[in-house]
Design an enzyme around this catalytic site. Sequence first.
Site, PDB file in Angstrom:
ATOM      1  N   ASP A  28       1.014  -1.337   0.041  1.00 39.06           N
ATOM      2  CA  ASP A  28       0.226   0.127  -0.404  1.00 39.06           C
ATOM      3  C   ASP A  28       1.249   0.937   0.043  1.00 39.06           C
ATOM      4  OD1 ASP A  28      -2.422   1.022   0.102  1.00 39.06           O
ATOM      5  OD2 ASP A  28      -1.487   2.389   2.093  1.00 39.06           O
ATOM      6  N   TYR A  80       3.113   9.796   1.031  1.00 33.36           N
ATOM      7  CA  TYR A  80       3.861   9.693   1.361  1.00 33.36           C
ATOM      8  C   TYR A  80       5.333  10.093   1.592  1.00 33.36           C
ATOM      9  CZ  TYR A  80      -0.423   6.434   3.009  1.00 33.36           C
ATOM     10  OH  TYR A  80      -1.752   5.906   3.165  1.00 33.36           O
ATOM     11  N   LYS A 114      -2.281   5.963  -4.314  1.00 38.74           N
ATOM     12  CA  LYS A 114      -3.446   7.228  -3.562  1.00 38.74           C
ATOM     13  C   LYS A 114      -3.276   8.756  -4.743  1.00 38.74           C
ATOM     14  CE  LYS A 114      -4.430   4.357   0.467  1.00 38.74           C
ATOM     15  NZ  LYS A 114      -2.450   4.137   0.410  1.00 38.74           N
TER      16      LYS A 114
END
Length: 337
Positions: free
Chosen positions: A67, A72, A101
């Site tokens: 993930d 991030y 994402k």
Amino acid sequence: MNPSLANFILKLSPKDIFNPKPTMNTAIPLNTGATIPALGLGTWQSAPGEVKKAIIHAIEGGYRHIDCAYCYQNEDEVGEALQDVISRGIVKREDLFITSKLWCTFHTRAEEGLQKSLDLLKTPYVDLYLMHWPVPMNPKGNHPLFPKHADGSRDIDTSITHVDTWKNLEALYQSHPEKVKAIGVANYSVKYLTKLLAHSTITPAANQIENHPLLPQQEIVDFCKAKNIHITAYSPLGSTGSPLFKDAGVVDVAKKHNVGPATVLLSYHLARGSSVLAKSVTPARIDENRKLITLDDGDLEALEAIHKKNGVQRFVYPPFGVDAGFPDKPEGIDLSG
């Protein structure tokens, strides 16, 4: 077959035949027809220099679900790790399930956001692309990820809504199926998912939410199940500091099965039909998190009693600095759609 003989054979058959023990790569179906491995390695807050080693170790140890997120700021290391294990023949790209994402400052630039992640991850496609949060932020603000106004409040882009962003993701999915295999959302409550579904042509494949016995979010879990939207749980140990490790209910279930608290908390999600993300950069913990067990009804009752006894935990979502346990109307942020 004679009924008596059939019953005799059933009694002698190992329980695992009818209730197979979950494994880290138990395949959970998505509404796209694809499957997602039950256990994933999370990469949020993994420090620079640690992510690459952690992912290589995890994949060498059997992990197939990773993930990631552009926000991030470590997808470059994830990409280096993926390139390493694929080049050495440890896995093929099609053996892996990679999630990334769309960050809030890219809500008007979904294709650009996807391409940035693909380039960093050094992969031609992602298996799942999620809207990270239903909050569009100013793409031309004073920071590429976290723009603020002069008073310190977040610089929200009021020209679009999360529904508009979903339309952008639908268009991306339809025009570039070779780059994104499924689309979904993250951090969605029933209120916002209801609004999104009323205007969507594609049902999200997944909703990734913080989820654990202190924050079961049963309303959204049940809603997603009814709509055939998969739940992926993050922060399964109770968020920062793993507070659930010392909870009496968790400890009792762990003792019953002769396992550690982490095994119980990760297995809790598989019993609920969800996939779960375990974040660690420590090799021993990455290995330990692979151990999953079958929880019985009594175990689940004990775990579900935790929030009733201790109260539902609220959490603060770092990018916004607001109470986002159920993101219906975070202070100072208009999420109307």
